[in-house]
Structures are given as structure tokens and as C-alpha cells.
Motif scaffolding. Structure first.
Motif, PDB file in Angstrom:
ATOM      1  N   ILE A 202       0.997  -1.031  -0.185  1.00  0.00           N
ATOM      2  CA  ILE A 202      -0.220   0.334   0.263  1.00  0.00           C
ATOM      3  C   ILE A 202       0.752   1.248  -0.221  1.00  0.00           C
ATOM      4  N   ARG A 203       2.268   1.125   0.790  1.00  0.00           N
ATOM      5  CA  ARG A 203       2.899   2.431   0.581  1.00  0.00           C
ATOM      6  C   ARG A 203       3.517   2.697   0.162  1.00  0.00           C
ATOM      7  N   LYS A 204       4.103   1.237  -1.142  1.00  0.00           N
ATOM      8  CA  LYS A 204       4.738   1.948  -2.256  1.00  0.00           C
ATOM      9  C   LYS A 204       3.425   1.843  -3.490  1.00  0.00           C
ATOM     10  N   HIS A 205       2.135   1.793  -3.839  1.00  0.00           N
ATOM     11  CA  HIS A 205       2.035   1.119  -5.295  1.00  0.00           C
ATOM     12  C   HIS A 205       0.810   1.981  -4.593  1.00  0.00           C
ATOM     13  N   ALA A 206      -0.189   2.170  -3.879  1.00  0.00           N
ATOM     14  CA  ALA A 206      -1.490   2.176  -3.624  1.00  0.00           C
ATOM     15  C   ALA A 206      -1.837   3.889  -3.791  1.00  0.00           C
ATOM     16  N   GLN A 207      -1.162   4.882  -3.184  1.00  0.00           N
ATOM     17  CA  GLN A 207      -1.092   5.901  -3.717  1.00  0.00           C
ATOM     18  C   GLN A 207      -2.622   5.947  -2.635  1.00  0.00           C
ATOM     19  N   ALA A 208      -2.904   5.299  -1.859  1.00  0.00           N
ATOM     20  CA  ALA A 208      -3.905   5.907  -0.732  1.00  0.00           C
ATOM     21  C   ALA A 208      -3.524   6.413   0.402  1.00  0.00           C
TER      22      ALA A 208
END
Length: 646
Positions: A563-569
């Protein structure tokens, strides 16, 4: 007959049956005799009655004749009455002499009475009856005829009266005998009952009382008691059996104390053996090295069996050799010889190869095979196999300075110790092997994690460094200006990935507090990203096993890292439900992705591959749901059937 007499002598039942049959026969004879007397008395009473009726009829006939004296003679009615009375008299007289068993009617068995009856009948036939018949024919009766008839009647009645008196005397005599016999029967019944009681007491009660007294004395510890053997009946056989039993018990009791002492010593020896096995098993369960375990084993059994020394040697199958692990009380020269020997090269290694216990009593004839043992002063060498199931792991030796003969129970105990030691060694090897496999698997996961994060960052930096080098060589400073920020971003990204990995690897998860471990992972994620996490935990079920808990925490760390690397949440939700089943759900509101495209190329998405592998280790179901632009949901389900006991 001889067989019957022998049976009566040897069988108590035959004796009692004979006594009862004798009493029954006597009673039947006595009853029959009294019945016969009663029958005869009843017949005599009937005879007295009929004799009395003869007198009555004789006087009746005389009265009819006196009434007809003179005048017109016998009237028809008088003649008919006289004829009837005459016939009844004759019929009664004949019946009295002949008798009638049905009435009954009997004359006593007395010759005088029977002679009188015969004389009466002769007088009736020869004189009295013809006179009556003549008067019945003539019908006219003179005074002289009536007087003569009266005189004849008186004479005839006198004879009848005398006969009746004789019958009454005989009746009285028979009545006396009947009463006497009845009194005698009463006396005989009393005497017979008394005799029966005495005989039964002598035959049954006395032997039973003797047997009871003998049993009481024997139960009190008097095994010298004996019963007299009298006769050959069942009680005599029982007394003989009792005496035989008493002899055997006396013999058994005589050596009982010695046998009890022997049994006590055996039980103490077995308890000591069990204690040794228990202590050794307890020592094996402690976490320790192979050398420490074997040394403890030797220090325990060498003094236990009075040995001067001992060794533990294990088989190296790869080199086909036996090597020394520990030794106790062995001289250095002999210990040097035992360091490493070829399998099957000597007595001990042959025992290790065959997996059988061997004992050798050394002497000068054993040289040179046992020259080192003889030089060390040992007299007996014993080799016991170390086995685990069907695997031969090695041997342990016991060395004795003096000649020693081990019993079967001691050999069995040593073999059981060898099996315990073999199982402990095998378990230790399996534990070491399992740890090595776990380390290898974890290293693979670490390698995959490094490849997914740090290696990719380094590849990115390497590519842009080449672009920077070309731009500097060409003097394209605008390209240089664009590349330097990208390099700075890549270095920062690699630094953060490496820092995250190091944090995950160094984190120690508490073995019991699942909520605390999950909270620590989420706090570290929030500190790194400043992304808020909505955490809800329902932990009302049984605790997870250690392996399951570790795998689930690693999956949570990997999911938050992705989530930290790819999700941009901007928001993350974590739901943990631990009831009968275990469920973990991680949801973000990031950019999402196409699950089919990602799952078809797992070799390039190592993070997802690692999470799937960890879920498979925990026997959990791994589900992934994502839509581009709508975020991602990762679910983990561990059913109750697959859960391990904590």
C-alpha cells in the motif's frame, strides 16, 4: 452284592439313602401290620354282631312256635315269618363260617372258635333245622313238640352264646395287640429318630465340625493341623484333601519369607531400573548439545552398573565409519584408538553394524583384537546398540575391570536405554534439520523481499546513472537536470524500502498477545506514511499457533508495504476477527489495479507471491479483490478445521 457293600462303605449318600430306605421299609411293615390287625378286628366285630343275631333269631323262631302251640297250629303269616327267620339264620350261620372280605367278616384264627362254629352248623343241619322243617310241613304244633323245641333252643342258644364269648375274648386279645403295637410303633419311632439323629450327627455334623475347626486353626496360622481320616466316604476324602492342602501350605509358608524377600529385592531392582530410565528420559528432554546429552548419559549409567568406564560412538554412514562422541573412565591410549574406526573392523563396530547387543569376556586368547582393552586392564567389554525405530545410529560400551555376568533384566534395561538415547539423538537431528529448513525458507522469503524492493530500486538507480553519464558526455545539461532529481527520489525510495525491511526483520512478536503485535505493525506503518489506519479486532476465539501468528503478521506487513509503495491511498482499514474461524481483511482507497493482469504475472510481483506462499504455509485461503480507481481489498480466511492447537 460285594459292589453294593463297597458302595455303602465309601459313599455317604449311599449310607444316608440306605438308612432312609430301611426306615421306610420298617414304617411300611409296621403300618401294614396295624392295618391287618385293624382289618381282623373289624371282621371279628362283624362276627360278634352276626353271632349275636343268631341268638336273636333262634329265640324269635321259638317265640313263633310257642304262639302256635295247640289251637289251629301255624298260621300262614306265622309260617312265612318262621320260614324267613329260618332262612336268615341259616344264611347268617353259613356266612359266619365262610366269611366275607368285603364287609369285612372274619372268624378269629382260633381252632376252638372254628370248632364251635362247625359244631353249631352240624347241630343246625342234623337236628335243629330238620325239626323246624317238619313243623313247617305239619303246621300243627303240640305242647310236647313246643317244649322239646324250647329245650333244644335253649341248648342251641347256649352253644351260640359260648361261641360269641370266645369270639369276644379273641377280639379283646387282638385289640390289646393293636394298642400294644401302636405304642411300640410310637416307641420305635422315637428310638429310630434318636438313632437317625445320632447317626447323622456322627456321619455329617462331626466331620463338618472337625473341618470347620481345622479351617479356623489354619486361618489363625496353624498349618500343622490335620484331620483324622475315618472310613472311605466323601468326608474321608475331604479330610484327606484337607490334609494334603495343609501339607502344601505348610511347605509353601515355610519358604514364603524367603520368596517374599526375593520378590522385594526384584521389585526394588525394577523400581531402580525404572527410576534410571525416568531420569535419563527427563535429562534427554532438556535442550542440550549432542555431546552434553551423551556425556550425561555416560555419567548416569557407568556407576549404575558398576562399570569402570564407557563410551558413546555413532555411525557415519557417508564414510562407513564409527566415531567417538564421549568417553568416561577410558585411558587416553584406548580413547585414541576409538576416535574413528572403520565399520565392522572390530568387536564393537561389528555390534554397531549388526545392531545387536554383544558381551565379550576378555582373556589372553582374544589378542590381538582386544590388545588395547587388555592393556587397559579391562576384563569384560559390552557393546549395546543405539537405535531409533529401524535405524542403527551407533553403540555405547561398558568396560568392566572384573568378570561381570549381566542378567537378562539388566541387558534388557541397557537395550532400552540405548533405544531412548537413539530416539533422543534422532529427535535432536530432526530438530536441527527442521531449523535449517526453516532458515532456508525464511532466507528465500528475505531474498524475494530484497529483490522486490531494494534490488528494483538499485536497478532503477543504475539505469538513470547510465542516462546521466551519457547526458554529461554529450553536454546535455537539461537532461542532467532532469535525471538528478530522479536519482534522488530513487535513493530515498531504496532507503525507505531497506529501512522498512530491516524493521520488519528485527521486530519481535510476542508469543501470546496478537492485538499488541498487530498494533505495533500498524503504528510503524503510520509513522512511515502518515496514512491513518482504521483497526478493529474481535479476538474472542482460541489463540493462534505460533507458526500461524507469524505468517499472518508477515502477510499484514507485506500488504501494508505494498500500500505504501503502490496504492497512493489516503485511508486504510484493517479488520481482524478471531472466533471459530480466523479472518483478516485489509482495505485501502488507492488507485487499485487489474487483478487478472497481476495474477498472470506473479513472477514480476514478488510481494503478492510471498503473501500467497505464507498463506499456504498457514493453510489459509488468500483472496484479492481490486478495481482500477476504486482501491484494493485483501482477505485471508483460516477455517477452524485447518487451525493448529496453540
Amino acid at each position: 452284592m460285594a459292589t453294593l457293600i463297597d458302595t455303602l462303605k465309601t459313599r455317604l449318600t449311599a449310607k444316608i439313602t440306605g438308612m432312609l430306605l430301611g426306615a421306610l421299609v420298617f414304617a411300611l411293615v409296621a403300618i401294614g401290620y396295624t392295618l391287618l390287625l385293624s382289618w381282623e378286628l373289624e371282621g371279628a366285630a362283624a362276627a360278634i354282631n352276626d353271632s349275636g343275631s343268631l341268638r336273636m333269631r333262634a329265640w324269635k323262631m321259638a317265640a313263633i312256635i310257642n304262639q302256635a302251640e295247640g289251637g289251629d297250629g301255624l298260621s300262614d303269616s306265622q309260617a312265612a315269618e318262621l320260614q324267613q327267620t329260618r332262612n336268615e339264620f341259616e344264611q347268617t350261620l353259613n356266612g359266619l363260617r365262610a366269611g366275607d372280605p368285603q364287609r369285612p367278616l372274619f372268624l378269629p384264627r382260633d381252632n376252638h372258635i372254628r370248632g364251635n362254629i362247625q359244631a353249631l352248623q352240624s347241630y343246625w343241619r342234623d337236628s335243629f333245622a330238620p325239626s323246624l322243617d317238619r313243623m313247617l310241613r305239619e303246621r300243627r304244633i303240640s305242647a310236647d313238640t313246643a317244649a322239646r323245641h324250647e329245650l333244644a333252643t335253649r341248648h342251641f342258644v347256649a352253644q351260640i352264646h359260648a361261641t360269641v364269648g370266645l369270639i369276644e375274648q379273641e377280639y379283646a386279645r387282638q385289640t390289646f395287640w393293636l394298642r400294644s403295637s401302636q405304642m411300640a410303633l410310637i416307641a420305635l419311632a422315637m428310638c429310630g429318630s434318636l438313632i437317625m439323629i445320632i447317626l447323622l450327627y456322627l456321619m455329617i455334623v462331626t466331620p463338618v465340625t472337625r473341618l470347620h475347626q481345622g479351617l479356623q486353626r489354619m486361618s489363625a496360622g496353624d498349618f500343622g493341623v490335620r484331620l483324622p481320616v475315618e472310613g472311605q466316604d466323601e468326608f474321608a476324602q475331604l479330610a484327606q484333601g484337607f490334609n494334603t492342602m495343609a501339607d502344601e501350605l505348610q511347605q509353601v509358608y515355610a519358604g514364603l519369607e524367603e520368596r517374599v524377600r526375593e520378590k522385594t529385592l526384584r521389585l526394588a531392582e525394577k523400581n531402580r531400573h525404572l527410576s534410571v530410565l525416568y531420569d535419563i528420559s527427563k535429562d534427554f528432554n532438556r535442550t542440550q548439545s549432542l555431546e552434553d546429552m551423551c556425556a550425561l548419559f555416560m555419567r548416569r549409567i557407568v556407576p549404575e552398573f558398576g562399570a569402570a568406564g564407557g563410551t558413546v560412538r555413532l555411525i557415519d554412514r557417508s564414510a562407513d565409519r564409527v566415531y567417538l562422541v564421549v568417553e568416561e573412565g577410558i585411558p587416553p591410549t584406548l580413547s585414541q584408538q576409538m576416535q574413528c574406526q572403520k565399520l565392522g573392523s572390530c568387536f564393537c563396530t561389528i555390534a554397531a553394524q549388526r545392531g545387536r547387543t554383544s558381551v565379550n569376556h576378555l582373556n589372553n586368547r582374544c589378542a590381538p583384537n582386544f590388545s588395547h582393552c587388555l592393556e587397559a586392564g579391562f576384563a569384560v567389554v559390552m557393546a549395546i546398540p543405539i537405535c531409533s525405530s529401524d535405524k542403527k545410529l551407533g553403540i555405547f560400551n561398558l568396560h568392566f575391570m572384573e568378570d561381570r555376568h549381566l542378567g537378562p533384566e539388566e541387558v534388557q534395561l541397557l537395550e532400552a536405554m540405548g533405544q531412548h538415547l537413539g530416539i533422543a539423538i534422532d529427535n535432536q537431528r530432526l530438530a536441527v534439520h527442521a531449523k535449517e529448513l526453516a532458515i532456508v525458507e525464511e532466507r528465500n522469503l528475505v531474498a524475494q523481499g530484497l529483490h522486490d524492493s531494494v534490488v528494483q530500486s538499485l536497478s532503477f538507480l543504475n539505469l538513470h546513472l547510465q542516462l546521466l553519464k551519457e547526458a554529461v558526455g554529450q553536454g546535455d545539461f537539461s537532461q542532467v537536470a532532469e535525471t538528478i532529481p530522479l536519482l534522488q527520489t530513487g535513493v530515498q525510495q531504496g532507503y525507505e524500502d531497506l529501512r522498512e525491511l530491516m524493521g520488519n526483520f528485527r521486530t519481535r512478536h510476542d508469543e501470546t498477545q496478537l492485538e499488541a503485535a498487530i498494533g505495533a505493525v500498524i503504528r510503524r506503518f503510520t509513522e512511515q506514511t502518515a496514512i491513518p489506519v482504521d483497526l478493529k479486532i474481535d479476538n474472542t476465539g482460541a489463540p493462534l499457533a505460533n507458526e500461524e501468528r507469524l505468517q499472518l503478521l508477515f502477510i499484514l506487513q507485506e500488504a501494508l508495504s505494498n500500500i505504501r509503495k503502490h496504492a497512493q491511498a489516503t485511508v486504510v482499514s484493517v479488520r481482524v476477527i478471531n472466533r471459530a474461524d480466523f479472518d483478516l481483511t485489509i482495505t485501502d482507497n488507492g488507485i487499485g489495479f487489474n487483478p487478472e493482469a497481476v495474477l498472470s504475472s506473479l513472477h514480476t510481483h514478488i510481494g503478492l507471491k510471498i503473501m500467497r506462499e505464507r498463506a499456504s504455509r498457514a493453510h489459509a485461503e488468500f483472496l484479492l479483490d481490486s478495481t482500477p480507481g476504486q482501491g484494493t481489498t485483501l482477505s485471508l480466511h483460516l477455517p477452524r478445521e485447518q487451525r493448529q492447537k496453540a
